[in-house]
Design a protein around this motif. Sequence first.
Motif, PDB file in Angstrom:
ATOM      1  N   LEU A  52      39.055  30.114  40.265  1.00  0.00           N
ATOM      2  CA  LEU A  52      39.382  31.461  40.733  1.00  0.00           C
ATOM      3  C   LEU A  52      40.475  32.089  39.876  1.00  0.00           C
ATOM      4  CD1 LEU A  52      39.337  30.873  44.591  1.00  0.00           C
ATOM      5  CD2 LEU A  52      37.676  32.172  43.240  1.00  0.00           C
ATOM      6  N   LEU A  53      41.477  31.302  39.513  1.00  0.00           N
ATOM      7  CA  LEU A  53      42.542  31.830  38.658  1.00  0.00           C
ATOM      8  C   LEU A  53      41.995  32.278  37.303  1.00  0.00           C
ATOM      9  CD1 LEU A  53      45.494  29.408  39.410  1.00  0.00           C
ATOM     10  CD2 LEU A  53      45.502  31.888  39.702  1.00  0.00           C
ATOM     11  N   GLN A  54      41.029  31.537  36.773  1.00  0.00           N
ATOM     12  CA  GLN A  54      40.455  31.907  35.473  1.00  0.00           C
ATOM     13  C   GLN A  54      39.700  33.227  35.541  1.00  0.00           C
ATOM     14  OE1 GLN A  54      38.141  28.553  34.157  1.00  0.00           O
ATOM     15  NE2 GLN A  54      39.937  27.507  33.331  1.00  0.00           N
ATOM     16  N   ARG A  55      39.123  33.538  36.688  1.00  0.00           N
ATOM     17  CA  ARG A  55      38.381  34.790  36.834  1.00  0.00           C
ATOM     18  C   ARG A  55      39.288  36.008  36.956  1.00  0.00           C
ATOM     19  NH1 ARG A  55      33.654  33.927  41.269  1.00  0.00           N
ATOM     20  NH2 ARG A  55      32.527  32.301  40.170  1.00  0.00           N
ATOM     21  N   CYS A  56      40.500  35.781  37.424  1.00  0.00           N
ATOM     22  CA  CYS A  56      41.417  36.901  37.690  1.00  0.00           C
ATOM     23  C   CYS A  56      41.816  37.607  36.401  1.00  0.00           C
ATOM     24  CB  CYS A  56      42.653  36.399  38.422  1.00  0.00           C
ATOM     25  SG  CYS A  56      42.308  35.788  40.089  1.00  0.00           S
ATOM     26  N   ARG A  57      41.737  38.910  36.427  1.00  0.00           N
ATOM     27  CA  ARG A  57      42.137  39.754  35.306  1.00  0.00           C
ATOM     28  C   ARG A  57      43.070  40.836  35.838  1.00  0.00           C
ATOM     29  NH1 ARG A  57      40.350  35.997  33.079  1.00  0.00           N
ATOM     30  NH2 ARG A  57      38.442  35.792  31.918  1.00  0.00           N
TER      31      ARG A  57
ATOM     32  N   LEU B  89      50.307  34.949  39.189  1.00  0.00           N
ATOM     33  CA  LEU B  89      49.202  34.068  38.795  1.00  0.00           C
ATOM     34  C   LEU B  89      49.671  33.004  37.805  1.00  0.00           C
ATOM     35  CD1 LEU B  89      46.282  36.650  38.496  1.00  0.00           C
ATOM     36  CD2 LEU B  89      46.944  35.241  40.451  1.00  0.00           C
ATOM     37  N   VAL B  90      50.588  33.359  36.938  1.00  0.00           N
ATOM     38  CA  VAL B  90      51.155  32.377  35.997  1.00  0.00           C
ATOM     39  C   VAL B  90      51.917  31.302  36.777  1.00  0.00           C
ATOM     40  CG1 VAL B  90      52.867  32.063  34.161  1.00  0.00           C
ATOM     41  CG2 VAL B  90      51.211  33.924  34.022  1.00  0.00           C
ATOM     42  N   ARG B  91      52.696  31.730  37.771  1.00  0.00           N
ATOM     43  CA  ARG B  91      53.432  30.755  38.590  1.00  0.00           C
ATOM     44  C   ARG B  91      52.475  29.840  39.354  1.00  0.00           C
ATOM     45  NH1 ARG B  91      56.736  35.328  39.395  1.00  0.00           N
ATOM     46  NH2 ARG B  91      55.683  35.828  41.349  1.00  0.00           N
ATOM     47  N   LEU B  92      51.389  30.409  39.863  1.00  0.00           N
ATOM     48  CA  LEU B  92      50.413  29.601  40.602  1.00  0.00           C
ATOM     49  C   LEU B  92      49.711  28.606  39.691  1.00  0.00           C
ATOM     50  CD1 LEU B  92      48.943  32.349  42.917  1.00  0.00           C
ATOM     51  CD2 LEU B  92      50.391  30.432  43.594  1.00  0.00           C
TER      52      LEU B  92
ATOM     53  N   LEU C 214      45.155  36.092  46.424  1.00  0.00           N
ATOM     54  CA  LEU C 214      43.988  36.493  47.216  1.00  0.00           C
ATOM     55  C   LEU C 214      43.498  37.881  46.826  1.00  0.00           C
ATOM     56  CD1 LEU C 214      45.022  35.133  50.717  1.00  0.00           C
ATOM     57  CD2 LEU C 214      43.299  34.211  49.155  1.00  0.00           C
ATOM     58  N   ARG C 215      44.442  38.779  46.590  1.00  0.00           N
ATOM     59  CA  ARG C 215      44.079  40.141  46.184  1.00  0.00           C
ATOM     60  C   ARG C 215      43.310  40.112  44.860  1.00  0.00           C
ATOM     61  NH1 ARG C 215      48.970  42.857  47.025  1.00  0.00           N
ATOM     62  NH2 ARG C 215      49.832  41.841  45.193  1.00  0.00           N
ATOM     63  N   GLN C 216      43.813  39.341  43.898  1.00  0.00           N
ATOM     64  CA  GLN C 216      43.161  39.259  42.592  1.00  0.00           C
ATOM     65  C   GLN C 216      41.827  38.522  42.677  1.00  0.00           C
ATOM     66  OE1 GLN C 216      43.954  40.704  39.683  1.00  0.00           O
ATOM     67  NE2 GLN C 216      45.644  41.732  40.707  1.00  0.00           N
ATOM     68  N   ALA C 217      41.774  37.482  43.487  1.00  0.00           N
ATOM     69  CA  ALA C 217      40.514  36.743  43.638  1.00  0.00           C
ATOM     70  C   ALA C 217      39.437  37.639  44.241  1.00  0.00           C
ATOM     71  CB  ALA C 217      40.727  35.498  44.496  1.00  0.00           C
ATOM     72  N   ARG C 218      39.823  38.444  45.213  1.00  0.00           N
ATOM     73  CA  ARG C 218      38.838  39.344  45.843  1.00  0.00           C
ATOM     74  C   ARG C 218      38.326  40.397  44.865  1.00  0.00           C
ATOM     75  NH1 ARG C 218      42.659  39.507  50.460  1.00  0.00           N
ATOM     76  NH2 ARG C 218      41.891  37.925  51.899  1.00  0.00           N
ATOM     77  N   VAL C 219      39.242  40.991  44.104  1.00  0.00           N
ATOM     78  CA  VAL C 219      38.831  42.061  43.197  1.00  0.00           C
ATOM     79  C   VAL C 219      38.032  41.511  42.008  1.00  0.00           C
ATOM     80  CG1 VAL C 219      40.856  42.217  41.674  1.00  0.00           C
ATOM     81  CG2 VAL C 219      39.613  44.278  42.284  1.00  0.00           C
ATOM     82  N   SER C 220      38.194  40.230  41.704  1.00  0.00           N
ATOM     83  CA  SER C 220      37.483  39.658  40.559  1.00  0.00           C
ATOM     84  C   SER C 220      36.221  38.907  40.961  1.00  0.00           C
ATOM     85  CB  SER C 220      38.406  38.706  39.790  1.00  0.00           C
ATOM     86  OG  SER C 220      38.732  37.590  40.588  1.00  0.00           O
ATOM     87  N   ALA C 221      35.950  38.845  42.259  1.00  0.00           N
ATOM     88  CA  ALA C 221      34.746  38.142  42.732  1.00  0.00           C
ATOM     89  C   ALA C 221      33.501  38.884  42.273  1.00  0.00           C
ATOM     90  CB  ALA C 221      34.763  38.039  44.250  1.00  0.00           C
ATOM     91  N   PRO C 222      32.444  38.134  41.979  1.00  0.00           N
ATOM     92  CA  PRO C 222      31.183  38.805  41.626  1.00  0.00           C
ATOM     93  C   PRO C 222      30.748  39.702  42.786  1.00  0.00           C
ATOM     94  CG  PRO C 222      31.015  36.426  41.324  1.00  0.00           C
ATOM     95  CD  PRO C 222      32.321  36.692  42.001  1.00  0.00           C
ATOM     96  N   HIS C 223      30.293  40.867  42.450  1.00  0.00           N
ATOM     97  CA  HIS C 223      29.884  41.811  43.491  1.00  0.00           C
ATOM     98  C   HIS C 223      28.484  41.481  43.974  1.00  0.00           C
ATOM     99  CE1 HIS C 223      33.426  44.168  42.809  1.00  0.00           C
ATOM    100  NE2 HIS C 223      33.188  44.145  41.513  1.00  0.00           N
ATOM    101  N   ARG C 224      28.343  41.546  45.265  1.00  0.00           N
ATOM    102  CA  ARG C 224      27.019  41.292  45.853  1.00  0.00           C
ATOM    103  C   ARG C 224      26.171  42.546  45.740  1.00  0.00           C
ATOM    104  NH1 ARG C 224      28.615  38.209  51.412  1.00  0.00           N
ATOM    105  NH2 ARG C 224      29.575  36.415  50.417  1.00  0.00           N
ATOM    106  N   ARG C 225      24.873  42.319  45.735  1.00  0.00           N
ATOM    107  CA  ARG C 225      23.955  43.454  45.711  1.00  0.00           C
ATOM    108  C   ARG C 225      24.040  44.150  47.063  1.00  0.00           C
ATOM    109  NH1 ARG C 225      18.275  41.475  44.018  1.00  0.00           N
ATOM    110  NH2 ARG C 225      17.947  43.693  43.787  1.00  0.00           N
TER     111      ARG C 225
END
Length: 104
Positions: free
Chosen positions: A7-12, A25-28, A72-83
């Motif tokens: 999840l951290l790798q997906r975050c942008r 995210l760096v601290r985590l 959590l905020r970054q993980a949600r925004v970077s999650a693949p979007h569902r159709r």
Amino acid sequence: MHHAPALLQRCRPASSPWPQDAEALVRLAGALTDANTLLDDMTGGSPLPAQERNARVWAVVETWLTDSEPFLRQARVSAPHRRPALALSAPALPLGPARPAHHR
């Protein structure tokens, strides 16, 4: 510890509405590294004094408690979007004519 690295790798954060989350995210990521090192130390046969082990564990937990909201905020925004689901206003398709039940 199992899912957070992916999840951290997906975050942008730079491309999100919250670029300031990058520091959290760096601290985590650092806390995950510390947790893995601690786990290796504990399972590698190298006994750790309880006070040292507890201090190291608490440092990791404290980081996650402090920075969980940006993560959590970054993980949600970077999650693949569902159709998107079909709109409720889509017309229902008519059923075909009923077939008689097969009797033996």
